[in-house]
Scaffold this motif. Structure first.
Motif, PDB file in Angstrom:
ATOM      1  N   PHE A  15     -23.962  -6.476 -10.474  1.00 38.72           N
ATOM      2  CA  PHE A  15     -22.931  -7.571 -10.150  1.00 38.72           C
ATOM      3  C   PHE A  15     -23.150  -8.617 -11.173  1.00 38.72           C
ATOM      4  N   TYR A  16     -21.991  -8.435 -11.728  1.00 39.70           N
ATOM      5  CA  TYR A  16     -21.599  -9.218 -12.921  1.00 39.70           C
ATOM      6  C   TYR A  16     -20.325 -10.229 -12.702  1.00 39.70           C
ATOM      7  N   PRO A  17     -20.198 -11.111 -11.568  1.00 37.33           N
ATOM      8  CA  PRO A  17     -19.279 -12.061 -11.393  1.00 37.33           C
ATOM      9  C   PRO A  17     -19.154 -13.057 -12.424  1.00 37.33           C
ATOM     10  N   THR A  18     -17.750 -13.574 -12.630  1.00 30.66           N
ATOM     11  CA  THR A  18     -17.659 -14.749 -13.360  1.00 30.66           C
ATOM     12  C   THR A  18     -17.518 -16.009 -12.194  1.00 30.66           C
ATOM     13  N   GLU A  19     -17.647 -16.977 -12.762  1.00 34.39           N
ATOM     14  CA  GLU A  19     -17.600 -18.076 -11.999  1.00 34.39           C
ATOM     15  C   GLU A  19     -16.124 -18.324 -11.323  1.00 34.39           C
ATOM     16  N   GLU A  20     -15.136 -17.791 -11.873  1.00 34.98           N
ATOM     17  CA  GLU A  20     -13.666 -18.054 -11.460  1.00 34.98           C
ATOM     18  C   GLU A  20     -13.746 -16.795 -10.180  1.00 34.98           C
ATOM     19  N   GLU A  21     -14.177 -15.681 -10.324  1.00 33.14           N
ATOM     20  CA  GLU A  21     -14.332 -14.530  -9.235  1.00 33.14           C
ATOM     21  C   GLU A  21     -15.025 -15.099  -8.193  1.00 33.14           C
ATOM     22  N   LEU A  22     -16.204 -15.777  -8.272  1.00 37.64           N
ATOM     23  CA  LEU A  22     -16.855 -16.246  -7.297  1.00 37.64           C
ATOM     24  C   LEU A  22     -16.245 -17.329  -6.456  1.00 37.64           C
ATOM     25  N   ILE A  23     -15.638 -18.024  -7.136  1.00 37.28           N
ATOM     26  CA  ILE A  23     -14.669 -18.957  -6.232  1.00 37.28           C
ATOM     27  C   ILE A  23     -13.429 -18.637  -5.683  1.00 37.28           C
ATOM     28  N   LEU A  24     -12.669 -17.888  -6.403  1.00 40.78           N
ATOM     29  CA  LEU A  24     -11.234 -17.388  -6.112  1.00 40.78           C
ATOM     30  C   LEU A  24     -11.095 -16.306  -5.452  1.00 40.78           C
ATOM     31  N   PHE A  25     -12.183 -15.201  -5.501  1.00 46.53           N
ATOM     32  CA  PHE A  25     -12.219 -14.101  -4.947  1.00 46.53           C
ATOM     33  C   PHE A  25     -13.473 -14.055  -3.559  1.00 46.53           C
ATOM     34  N   TYR A  26     -14.510 -14.181  -4.008  1.00 47.47           N
ATOM     35  CA  TYR A  26     -15.552 -14.332  -2.700  1.00 47.47           C
ATOM     36  C   TYR A  26     -15.786 -15.302  -1.889  1.00 47.47           C
ATOM     37  N   ARG A  34     -11.738 -13.102   5.338  1.00 46.82           N
ATOM     38  CA  ARG A  34     -11.283 -11.933   5.034  1.00 46.82           C
ATOM     39  C   ARG A  34     -12.206 -11.257   4.507  1.00 46.82           C
ATOM     40  N   ARG A  35     -11.944  -9.902   4.645  1.00 51.98           N
ATOM     41  CA  ARG A  35     -12.866  -8.788   3.994  1.00 51.98           C
ATOM     42  C   ARG A  35     -14.417  -8.897   4.373  1.00 51.98           C
ATOM     43  N   SER A 181     -18.229  -6.289 -21.060  1.00 52.10           N
ATOM     44  CA  SER A 181     -16.467  -6.019 -20.940  1.00 52.10           C
ATOM     45  C   SER A 181     -16.472  -4.878 -20.114  1.00 52.10           C
ATOM     46  N   GLY A 182     -15.177  -4.712 -19.490  1.00 50.93           N
ATOM     47  CA  GLY A 182     -14.906  -3.716 -18.719  1.00 50.93           C
ATOM     48  C   GLY A 182     -15.661  -3.293 -17.392  1.00 50.93           C
ATOM     49  N   ILE A 183     -16.861  -4.350 -17.020  1.00 46.69           N
ATOM     50  CA  ILE A 183     -17.383  -4.095 -15.753  1.00 46.69           C
ATOM     51  C   ILE A 183     -17.005  -5.143 -14.920  1.00 46.69           C
ATOM     52  N   GLY A 184     -16.707  -4.705 -13.513  1.00 49.22           N
ATOM     53  CA  GLY A 184     -16.199  -5.261 -12.643  1.00 49.22           C
ATOM     54  C   GLY A 184     -17.252  -5.945 -11.827  1.00 49.22           C
ATOM     55  N   SER A 185     -17.075  -6.688 -10.801  1.00 54.10           N
ATOM     56  CA  SER A 185     -18.248  -7.303  -9.988  1.00 54.10           C
ATOM     57  C   SER A 185     -19.047  -6.153  -9.415  1.00 54.10           C
ATOM     58  N   THR A 186     -18.321  -5.219  -8.653  1.00 54.45           N
ATOM     59  CA  THR A 186     -18.956  -4.223  -8.084  1.00 54.45           C
ATOM     60  C   THR A 186     -18.024  -3.172  -7.480  1.00 54.45           C
ATOM     61  N   GLU A 187     -18.402  -1.903  -7.516  1.00 54.80           N
ATOM     62  CA  GLU A 187     -17.444  -0.861  -7.375  1.00 54.80           C
ATOM     63  C   GLU A 187     -16.820  -1.099  -5.845  1.00 54.80           C
ATOM     64  N   MET A 188     -17.423  -1.766  -4.761  1.00 51.97           N
ATOM     65  CA  MET A 188     -17.117  -1.679  -3.534  1.00 51.97           C
ATOM     66  C   MET A 188     -16.317  -2.773  -3.236  1.00 51.97           C
ATOM     67  N   VAL A 189     -16.618  -4.083  -3.746  1.00 49.47           N
ATOM     68  CA  VAL A 189     -15.730  -5.289  -3.669  1.00 49.47           C
ATOM     69  C   VAL A 189     -15.124  -5.696  -5.220  1.00 49.47           C
ATOM     70  N   ARG A 190     -14.086  -5.302  -5.465  1.00 44.82           N
ATOM     71  CA  ARG A 190     -13.604  -5.736  -6.956  1.00 44.82           C
ATOM     72  C   ARG A 190     -12.896  -6.840  -7.039  1.00 44.82           C
ATOM     73  N   PRO A 191     -12.979  -8.030  -7.468  1.00 48.25           N
ATOM     74  CA  PRO A 191     -11.812  -8.924  -7.593  1.00 48.25           C
ATOM     75  C   PRO A 191     -10.399  -8.383  -8.091  1.00 48.25           C
ATOM     76  N   GLU A 192      -9.565  -9.026  -7.536  1.00 42.82           N
ATOM     77  CA  GLU A 192      -8.125  -8.838  -7.969  1.00 42.82           C
ATOM     78  C   GLU A 192      -7.745  -9.936  -8.787  1.00 42.82           C
ATOM     79  N   ALA A 193      -6.638  -9.837  -9.686  1.00 42.89           N
ATOM     80  CA  ALA A 193      -6.075 -10.948 -10.484  1.00 42.89           C
ATOM     81  C   ALA A 193      -6.345 -12.285  -9.864  1.00 42.89           C
ATOM     82  N   SER A 194      -6.647 -13.262 -10.392  1.00 38.37           N
ATOM     83  CA  SER A 194      -6.927 -14.525  -9.704  1.00 38.37           C
ATOM     84  C   SER A 194      -5.559 -15.279  -9.736  1.00 38.37           C
TER      85      SER A 194
END
Length: 209
Positions: A15-26, A34-35, A181-194
């Protein structure tokens, strides 16, 4: 390589989330309910202040439970916070103490999307207190209030839920410090473009959080 290979599983579920993904997605999805069918597999809802830090890794989401570096939790607002009092950050063996001042979290578009507070865990009571290697980043989302007739939207801080990242201080760079680079947050829950980050100039002062 077999799909049952344990090394392959560890690569898929790191699990390699950025801070942007943590807030805007999760955090955003959780706040909007949702989800809910899959978010908990990565980030469960746990009142981290009811547990000693060493107990938290075993309470992590099933896809992140094998991680040895960091663990994520949604933390509901305490009842005392709803009454206007400060939250209790005391556990059975010590307490979490804020270090430094809260700071803004920015999106890739350089817009304020949240506030981050960093805390350190101190073990012991009264005069026998020892600073530990356990740290925590607490994230709260900032959203625009588009209601009313104001020309400039008002930013509001979402208090009802926070997202916490718990980890142990290390003298070496960890995987989450050097997110490949190139690794998303997870295979199951992959953040979409913020998208939809706040554009208001009505800034919340993070030092008041």
């Amino acid at each position: 390589m077999s799909q049952h290979d344990p090394h392959l599983r560890s690569v898929i579920y790191r699990f390699y989330p950025t801070e942007e993904e943590l807030i805007l997605f999760y955090l955003s999805n959780k706040l909007q309910n949702r989800r809910t069918h899959d978010l908990h597999r990565v980030i469960p809802t746990v009142n981290v202040y009811e547990h000693n830090p060493s107990h938290l890794p075993r309470l992590a989401g099933e896809l992140c439970r094998r991680d040895t570096e960091q663990w994520f939790f949604f933390v509901p607002r305490q009842e005392r916070e709803e009454q206007g009092r400060r939250p209790s950050r005391t556990t059975a063996s010590g307490y979490w103490k804020a270090t430094g001042s809260p700071t803004y979290v920015y999106s890739s578009e350089n817009k304020v999307i949240g506030v981050k507070k960093t805390m350190v865990f101190y073990e012991g009571k009264s005069n026998k207190v020892k600073k530990t290697e356990w740290k925590m980043n607490e994230y709260r989302a900032i959203e625009e209030d588009v209601g009313g007739t104001n020309a400039v939207p008002i930013r509001k801080l979402r208090h009802e839920l926070s997202l916490c990242r718990v980890y142990v201080v290390s003298r070496t760079r960890r995987s989450f410090d050097r997110r490949p680079s190139g690794i998303g947050s997870t295979e199951m829950v992959r953040p979409e473009a913020s998208r939809g980050a706040s554009t208001s100039r009505n800034i919340i002062n993070p030092t008041n959080i």
